[in-house]
Design an enzyme around this catalytic site. Structure first.
Site, PDB file in Angstrom:
ATOM      1  N   SER A   1       0.903  -1.633   0.079  1.00 40.78           N
ATOM      2  CA  SER A   1      -0.095  -0.032  -0.248  1.00 40.78           C
ATOM      3  C   SER A   1       1.096   1.360   0.205  1.00 40.78           C
ATOM      4  CB  SER A   1      -0.516   0.140   1.377  1.00 40.78           C
ATOM      5  OG  SER A   1      -1.151   1.083   1.200  1.00 40.78           O
TER       6      SER A   1
ATOM      7  N   HIS B   1      -1.342  -1.201  -4.005  1.00 43.38           N
ATOM      8  CA  HIS B   1      -2.719  -1.083  -3.638  1.00 43.38           C
ATOM      9  C   HIS B   1      -2.187   0.718  -3.022  1.00 43.38           C
ATOM     10  CE1 HIS B   1      -5.721  -1.762  -1.282  1.00 43.38           C
ATOM     11  NE2 HIS B   1      -5.431  -1.139  -0.725  1.00 43.38           N
TER      12      HIS B   1
ATOM     13  N   ASP C   1      -4.641   3.951  -2.493  1.00 41.78           N
ATOM     14  CA  ASP C   1      -5.692   3.847  -1.221  1.00 41.78           C
ATOM     15  C   ASP C   1      -5.990   5.190  -1.454  1.00 41.78           C
ATOM     16  OD1 ASP C   1      -6.025   1.678   1.301  1.00 41.78           O
ATOM     17  OD2 ASP C   1      -3.828   2.552   1.088  1.00 41.78           O
TER      18      ASP C   1
ATOM     19  N   MET D   1      -8.512   7.830   0.335  1.00 40.77           N
ATOM     20  CA  MET D   1      -9.521   8.504   1.140  1.00 40.77           C
ATOM     21  C   MET D   1      -9.622   9.869   1.190  1.00 40.77           C
ATOM     22  SD  MET D   1      -7.122   6.937   4.507  1.00 40.77           S
ATOM     23  CE  MET D   1      -6.625   5.163   4.256  1.00 40.77           C
TER      24      MET D   1
ATOM     25  N   HIS E   1      -8.278   1.098  -4.518  1.00 38.54           N
ATOM     26  CA  HIS E   1      -9.264   0.941  -3.046  1.00 38.54           C
ATOM     27  C   HIS E   1      -9.723   1.992  -1.966  1.00 38.54           C
ATOM     28  CE1 HIS E   1      -8.970  -0.200   1.617  1.00 38.54           C
ATOM     29  NE2 HIS E   1     -10.382   0.131   0.804  1.00 38.54           N
TER      30      HIS E   1
ATOM     31  N   MET F   1     -11.464   4.814  -0.429  1.00 36.09           N
ATOM     32  CA  MET F   1     -13.027   4.534   0.757  1.00 36.09           C
ATOM     33  C   MET F   1     -12.975   6.463   0.215  1.00 36.09           C
ATOM     34  SD  MET F   1      -9.648   3.615   3.213  1.00 36.09           S
ATOM     35  CE  MET F   1      -8.408   3.918   1.500  1.00 36.09           C
TER      36      MET F   1
ATOM     37  N   MET G   1     -11.298  -6.448   5.700  1.00 37.03           N
ATOM     38  CA  MET G   1     -10.259  -5.677   5.794  1.00 37.03           C
ATOM     39  C   MET G   1     -10.332  -5.728   7.433  1.00 37.03           C
ATOM     40  SD  MET G   1     -10.282  -2.431   3.803  1.00 37.03           S
ATOM     41  CE  MET G   1      -9.379  -1.306   5.344  1.00 37.03           C
TER      42      MET G   1
ATOM     43  N   ASP H   1      -7.473  -6.608   3.938  1.00 33.22           N
ATOM     44  CA  ASP H   1      -5.895  -4.822   4.551  1.00 33.22           C
ATOM     45  C   ASP H   1      -6.015  -4.635   5.414  1.00 33.22           C
ATOM     46  OD1 ASP H   1      -5.530  -2.752   3.627  1.00 33.22           O
ATOM     47  OD2 ASP H   1      -6.489  -2.099   2.670  1.00 33.22           O
TER      48      ASP H   1
HETATM   49  C1  DX5 Z   1      -6.232   1.924   5.910  1.00 33.56           C
HETATM   50  C2  DX5 Z   1      -5.954   1.349   4.228  1.00 33.56           C
HETATM   51  C3  DX5 Z   1      -4.790  -0.092   3.909  1.00 33.56           C
HETATM   52  C4  DX5 Z   1      -3.285   0.758   4.994  1.00 33.56           C
HETATM   53  C5  DX5 Z   1      -2.466  -0.729   5.285  1.00 33.56           C
HETATM   54  O1  DX5 Z   1      -7.857   2.164   5.548  1.00 33.56           O
HETATM   55  O2  DX5 Z   1      -6.889   0.985   3.553  1.00 33.56           O
HETATM   56  O3  DX5 Z   1      -4.418   0.233   2.809  1.00 33.56           O
HETATM   57  O4  DX5 Z   1      -2.525   1.189   4.347  1.00 33.56           O
HETATM   58  O5  DX5 Z   1      -1.486  -0.578   6.038  1.00 33.56           O
HETATM   59  P1  DX5 Z   1      -1.035  -1.252   6.899  1.00 33.56           P
HETATM   60  O6  DX5 Z   1      -0.453  -2.451   6.101  1.00 33.56           O
HETATM   61  O7  DX5 Z   1       0.201  -0.274   7.975  1.00 33.56           O
HETATM   62  O8  DX5 Z   1      -2.207  -1.574   7.645  1.00 33.56           O
HETATM   63 ZN    ZN Z   2      -6.455  -0.147   1.491  1.00 30.51          ZN
END
Ligand code: DX5
Ligand code: ZN
Length: 222
Positions: free
Chosen positions: A10, A35, A37, A39, A68, A70, A139, A177
């Site tokens: 990620s 990956h 992310d 947000m 991903h 969010m 998750m 994840d």
């Molecule tokens: C959390 C993200 C994850 C996160 C994982 O909301 O979706 O992808 O970055 O990070 P680690 O591996 O540090 O838990």
């Molecule tokens: Zn993620």
């Protein structure tokens, strides 16, 4: 049980001042998937990057970019990520008013579609749509931040989704994840996951290759 395992660093835990280099380094170190992310400070209490950044890293690698989302709402931003070169786009059912429509939109835009289940999201949200999905993401932390601790009961969900996918008989990726490390990746694989997101475990380590190799060694014993 599948024997193809994929490691998906990620970029949330990468050095954003040198993001392109980080993507190249982690792929050179043996990662399979990037990956990505996204947000929005609305669906989750944090803010990251959008399609412009996805488009900027796209030319740097042939690897699958696994976006991903969010974000809430979801649909408006889907075509932008497709144009930015995403291969997989996943979203949370709580963030879309019409889950079937969002899945269709992702596929119409030429991407593979994933549904993301938070720790407390019931598996019932898969009942009618699993046949249209290319990926289910479980998750193992609550979304919003890297570096959190793996929630053990989410492995029960991985086992249950693995059984549903096997019944279906289609190739649907099953990804975990959150809080995935060298010392728990094998347990997640034994539960039925085939794709493993790891942010802080990889980017927080000095030697990406050593960490990814240690993860693969754990997976080889499953
Ligand atoms: C959390 C993200 C994850 C996160 C994982 O909301 O979706 O992808 O970055 O990070 P680690 O591996 O540090 O838990
Ligand atoms: Zn993620």
């Amino acid at each position: 049980m599948t024997s193809t395992f994929r490691i998906a660093p990620s970029i949330l835990s990468a050095d954003f001042a040198r993001l392109g280099e980080e993507v190249e380094r982690v792929i050179d170190a043996g990662a399979d998937v990037i990956h990505f992310d996204v947000m929005d400070n609305h669906y989750v209490p944090n803010l990251t990057v959008g399609p412009l950044v996805c488009a900027a890293i796209r030319p740097l690698t042939q690897a699958t970019i696994d976006v991903h989302l969010m974000v809430k709402p979801v649909d408006r931003i889907v075509p932008d990520f497709a144009k930015a070169g995403a291969n997989i786009i996943s979203f949370h059912p709580e963030a879309s008013e019409h889950v079937d429509r969002t899945i269709g939109l992702i596929r119409e835009n030429g991407c593979r579609a994933g549904l993301v289940l938070n720790p407390a999201t019931p598996l019932a949200c898969l009942d009618h749509v699993l046949g249209q999905l290319d990926l289910v993401l479980i998750m193992s932390v609550n979304p919003g931040f890297g570096g959190q601790t793996f929630i053990p009961y989410t492995l029960d969900k991985v086992r249950a989704v693995r059984a549903r996918i096997d019944d279906l008989g289609r190739d649907v990726w099953l990804e975990v994840d959150g809080g995935v490390k060298v010392d728990n990746i094998a347990e997640a694989a034994r539960a039925g996951a085939d794709t493993f997101v790891a942010g802080s475990a990889i980017f927080g380590a000095g030697d990406y290759r050593a960490t990814i190799s240690a993860m693969r060694a754990e997976l080889a014993r499953v």
